[in-house]
Design a protein around this motif. Structure first.
Motif, PDB file in Angstrom:
ATOM      1  N   VAL A   2     -20.568  23.076 -10.022  1.00 32.94           N
ATOM      2  CA  VAL A   2     -21.014  23.300  -8.653  1.00 32.94           C
ATOM      3  C   VAL A   2     -22.526  23.283  -8.624  1.00 32.94           C
ATOM      4  N   LEU A   4     -25.701  24.832  -6.642  1.00 30.47           N
ATOM      5  CA  LEU A   4     -26.076  25.828  -5.653  1.00 30.47           C
ATOM      6  C   LEU A   4     -27.586  25.953  -5.621  1.00 30.47           C
ATOM      7  N   ALA A   9     -28.555  31.642  -6.076  1.00 35.03           N
ATOM      8  CA  ALA A   9     -28.141  32.252  -7.346  1.00 35.03           C
ATOM      9  C   ALA A   9     -28.851  33.588  -7.532  1.00 35.03           C
ATOM     10  N   LEU A  10     -30.179  33.605  -7.261  1.00 30.02           N
ATOM     11  CA  LEU A  10     -30.934  34.843  -7.435  1.00 30.02           C
ATOM     12  C   LEU A  10     -30.434  35.928  -6.496  1.00 30.02           C
ATOM     13  N   LEU A  13     -26.988  37.329  -7.589  1.00 35.29           N
ATOM     14  CA  LEU A  13     -27.080  38.266  -8.711  1.00 35.29           C
ATOM     15  C   LEU A  13     -27.661  39.588  -8.241  1.00 35.29           C
ATOM     16  N   PHE A  14     -28.689  39.505  -7.378  1.00 36.81           N
ATOM     17  CA  PHE A  14     -29.303  40.725  -6.886  1.00 36.81           C
ATOM     18  C   PHE A  14     -28.297  41.541  -6.068  1.00 36.81           C
ATOM     19  N   PHE A 430     -14.858  37.585  -7.675  1.00 33.66           N
ATOM     20  CA  PHE A 430     -14.760  38.083  -9.026  1.00 33.66           C
ATOM     21  C   PHE A 430     -13.698  39.150  -9.075  1.00 33.66           C
ATOM     22  N   PRO A 431     -12.893  39.339 -10.106  1.00 33.88           N
ATOM     23  CA  PRO A 431     -12.816  38.542 -11.323  1.00 33.88           C
ATOM     24  C   PRO A 431     -11.845  37.373 -11.323  1.00 33.88           C
ATOM     25  N   ALA A 432     -11.277  36.994 -10.195  1.00 32.60           N
ATOM     26  CA  ALA A 432     -10.428  35.795 -10.213  1.00 32.60           C
ATOM     27  C   ALA A 432     -11.267  34.529 -10.378  1.00 32.60           C
ATOM     28  N   THR A 433     -12.508  34.577  -9.905  1.00 37.42           N
ATOM     29  CA  THR A 433     -13.427  33.448 -10.087  1.00 37.42           C
ATOM     30  C   THR A 433     -14.637  33.976 -10.837  1.00 37.42           C
ATOM     31  N   PRO A 434     -15.476  33.108 -11.385  1.00 40.22           N
ATOM     32  CA  PRO A 434     -16.689  33.600 -12.041  1.00 40.22           C
ATOM     33  C   PRO A 434     -17.549  34.397 -11.068  1.00 40.22           C
ATOM     34  N   LEU A 435     -18.429  35.215 -11.599  1.00 42.91           N
ATOM     35  CA  LEU A 435     -19.145  36.174 -10.764  1.00 42.91           C
ATOM     36  C   LEU A 435     -19.916  35.530  -9.622  1.00 42.91           C
ATOM     37  N   LEU A 436     -20.684  34.487  -9.941  1.00 47.89           N
ATOM     38  CA  LEU A 436     -21.545  33.912  -8.924  1.00 47.89           C
ATOM     39  C   LEU A 436     -20.771  33.099  -7.897  1.00 47.89           C
ATOM     40  N   LEU A 437     -19.557  32.652  -8.264  1.00 44.40           N
ATOM     41  CA  LEU A 437     -18.924  31.595  -7.481  1.00 44.40           C
ATOM     42  C   LEU A 437     -17.788  32.105  -6.603  1.00 44.40           C
TER      43      LEU A 437
END
Lengths: 489, 162
Positions: A2, A4, A9-10, A13-14, A430-437
């Motif tokens: 993907v 982005l 992304a920043l 995460l924040f 999350f957690p079914a998908t990666p954290l960011l996505l």
């Protein structure tokens, strides 16, 4: 893969960091405030120790109203969603008697068999009266009816394999078969985004499990070479058996598997292949035979083909189709066959009728129309969403399309706002998908008409603007720039 | 091509880490977020308390020490009842990342950050006494905890399993 924006992304995460920090703060104060209350454990150990339930309590429960919404009608193209309210910030939800009619963009109803069907339903009711709701017995004992044998033959010929075996539950099909196929001393190489049932089955088998990068046949070859050269851990003896497990359509990505390349790599290194077609059987391919038909792979090249009846056939249960020897071995060793109740007869009849409709054996061409409809619908919807600037994953022809949200706050925003405008979508985090996505997953059905899709697109576009998830530049800008150039000239 | 104001895109390939507790650390933007977070907390401390920049960096260093020690080296297991059947319930987050491999890029980065914070804080406080001592303890404990030889080591049984 993907793409982005970096700033997204920043900020994602924040946001997760902030949610985590607030959760920890609340836990800290909760521990202080509860220190004075007497513990009602009565000497027993607590069920959840330490941080285990942190995510559920502090992140999931806050947006609990976006998940697991109860419905009161069959999950057709439009269905009734029960309205719920909460008095304590979503810790507990209470149902009301009010329902809203919403457009259903979340059910795996690929061919429209989820609601009553003019061919299937009368026959299902007849079989319910004749065979009753459950056999109350195992296949090996008293649970084998004429319907079960008929369906096994039908599934085998539909998929293109010599024989098939049925199970009452799709999840169990994976998690009980994989241990019966491979044990200690074997190697399982599975795609990194495989479904939980496969992961569970692989862990339960006792074989060594290695993961290769999602849909990357080059990395699969690398992993195979490394593992074959290294042999079993510690003893370095050669592996007894190597199985590579991939899925037809990945349910969270909507992507098709790169099946021809994977098969050629496996043949080169003499590894067995296991294809999980839960989402692709009946939904893709010209006659609905799944990803093998779509990508032009001979079913004889795949050693074991697995599928479920829950998605395209409107029933429940799963099947494994393979050679006669493998099916015979499974019938003798798999606990899901020997000890589990057999599939409910009306459910079996539903699948038989659905497959007959798809093949055209009911005397009409409804099956072919449904398959063409779902293909058209998926391509139309995906193209329109991409034109609007959303980031949509998945390949063409795939009826599953995730719209990327990324930020955790956008998940409840998107979900609630769509519900307010009478469109029901499924959001996954999350957690079914990666954290960011984090994403909102749309599943298109053959029972969606063109007007339904257009309404869905309008609502999603409006909500997308409000929530701010149109990460890609809208294509219209390019055409207006070109027009401006033409005017200057 | 490349008009001004167009966002800068990064590619996020799903990492091959099966441990959901640590795989988020392999995405693009994590290092930048970490550094930006430290910088903004320093600004916050400086604006709220009005102390000297060096004292603010000391506060950031000590808070960073407390928080990262607690979450990376003290808390064990995963914050969700994971389906991994508890295979990580005896490992701290630091021992879980990169699948237990030592000396990867992420680990080297995380080891360097406390050292850089220490250098900035001690320089800006002119190596004066109470702050210097506290900063040194912070960096000593954090760097020792991250050494490859300390993998799965529990000194004197502190924080050993229940």
């Amino acid at each position: 893969m993907v793409r982005l924006p970096y700033v997204t992304a920043l900020t994602t995460l924040f946001s997760y960091g902030l949610l985590f920090a607030f959760g920890q703060l609340r836990d800290f104060f909760r521990r202080i405030l509860d220190a004075r209350k007497p513990s009602n454990l009565k000497g027993y150990a607590p069920i959840c120790l330490g941080l285990e339930d942190f995510y559920t309590r502090r992140l999931y429960l806050r947006i609990q109203d976006c998940f697991g919404r109860p419905i009161t009608s069959a999950p057709d193209a439009w269905f009734d969603v029960v309205e719920r309210y909460s008095n304590d910030c979503n810790k507990t939800l209470h149902r009301t008697t009010a329902t809203t009619k919403c457009l259903n963009l979340g059910s795996y109803n690929y061919l429209g068999f989820a609601a009553a069907d003019e061919y299937c339903t009368p026959r299902v009711i007849e079989s319910l009266k004749k065979y009753s709701a459950s056999t109350c017995s195992v296949r090996a004992d008293g649970g084998n009816t004429k319907l079960h044998t008929e369906l096994e033959l039908l599934v085998a010929t539909f998929v293109g394999k010599p024989a098939a075996i049925l199970f009452g539950m799709g999840y169990v099909t994976n998690s009980a078969i994989i241990p019966a196929l491979v044990g200690k001393g074997g190697l399982i190489i599975s795609d990194s985004l495989n479904h939980n049932s496969i992961v569970n089955g692989a862990r339960g088998s006792g074989a060594t499990v290695r993961v290769f990068q999602h849909n990357n046949p080059a990395h699969l070859e690398e992993v195979l070479r490394e593992q074959i050269a290294g042999g079993q851990p510690r003893t370095h003896r050669p592996w007894k058996k190597i199985i590579v497990i991939v899925e037809g359509i990945y349910s969270m990505e909507g992507e098709l598997c790169k099946l021809p390349e994977v098969i050629s790599v496996c043949k080169k290194y003499k590894a067995y292949t296991y294809l999980d077609e839960a989402h692709s059987i009946g939904a893709i391919g010209k006659t609905g035979r799944g990803v093998c038909e779509l990508l032009g792979v001979d079913p004889a090249d795949v050693d074991i083909m697995m599928g479920t009846f829950t998605k395209s056939f409107g029933s429940c249960g799963g099947y494994i189709a393979a050679s006669n020897e493998i099916i015979h071995h499974l019938k003798l060793t798999c606990p899901a066959h020997i000890y589990a109740t057999s599939m409910s007869p009306p459910a079996v009849q539903q699948v038989i009728s659905a497959i007959k409709v798809i093949l055209g054996e009911d005397g009409t061409n409804r099956g072919a129309k449904k398959l063409a409809q779902i293909r058209e619908n998926s391509n139309f919807f995906r193209l329109e969403l991409q034109k609007m600037g959303f980031e949509v994953l998945g390949d063409n022809d795939s009826p599953v399309m995730p719209i990327m949200l990324y930020n955790p706050a956008k998940i409840p925003a998107f979900s609630r706002e769509c519900l307010r405008q009478n469109v029901a979508v499924v959001t996954v985090a999350f957690p079914a998908t990666p954290l960011l996505l984090a994403r909102a997953r749309i599943c298109i059905s053959a029972s969606h008409s063109r007007e339904d899709l257009i309404k869905g697109l309008e609502v999603i576009s409006k909500v997308g603007d409000l929530v701010g998830i149109k990460y890609f530049p809208v294509e219209q800008e390019k055409t207006t720039a070109v027009e401006k150039l033409k005017k200057i000239q | 091509m490349g008009r001004r104001g167009e966002p800068y895109y990064v590619e996020a390939a799903p990492p091959v880490d099966v441990n959901k507790n640590t795989e988020w650390f392999m995405y693009p933007g994590v290092w930048t977020t970490y550094i930006l977070l430290l910088f903004f907390v320093w600004l916050l401390v400086l604006s709220v308390s009005g102390c000297s920049p060096g004292a603010a960096w000391t506060v950031v260093n000590l808070a960073h020490f407390a928080i990262t020690y607690h979450f990376f080296h003290w808390k064990k297991g995963t914050p969700f009842a994971a389906d991994d059947q508890g295979i990580y319930s005896r490992l701290t987050w630091w021992e879980q990342i990169d699948n237990g491999q030592q000396l990867t890029r992420n680990r080297k980065f995380l080891t360097v950050v406390p050292v850089v914070l220490y250098l900035i804080a001690s320089h800006l406080t002119d190596y004066k006494q109470p702050m210097f001592f506290l900063n040194t303890i912070a960096v000593f404990v954090l760097v020792v905890a991250k050494l490859p030889n300390m993998h799965k080591v529990r000194i004197f049984g502190i924080n050993a399993d229940i």
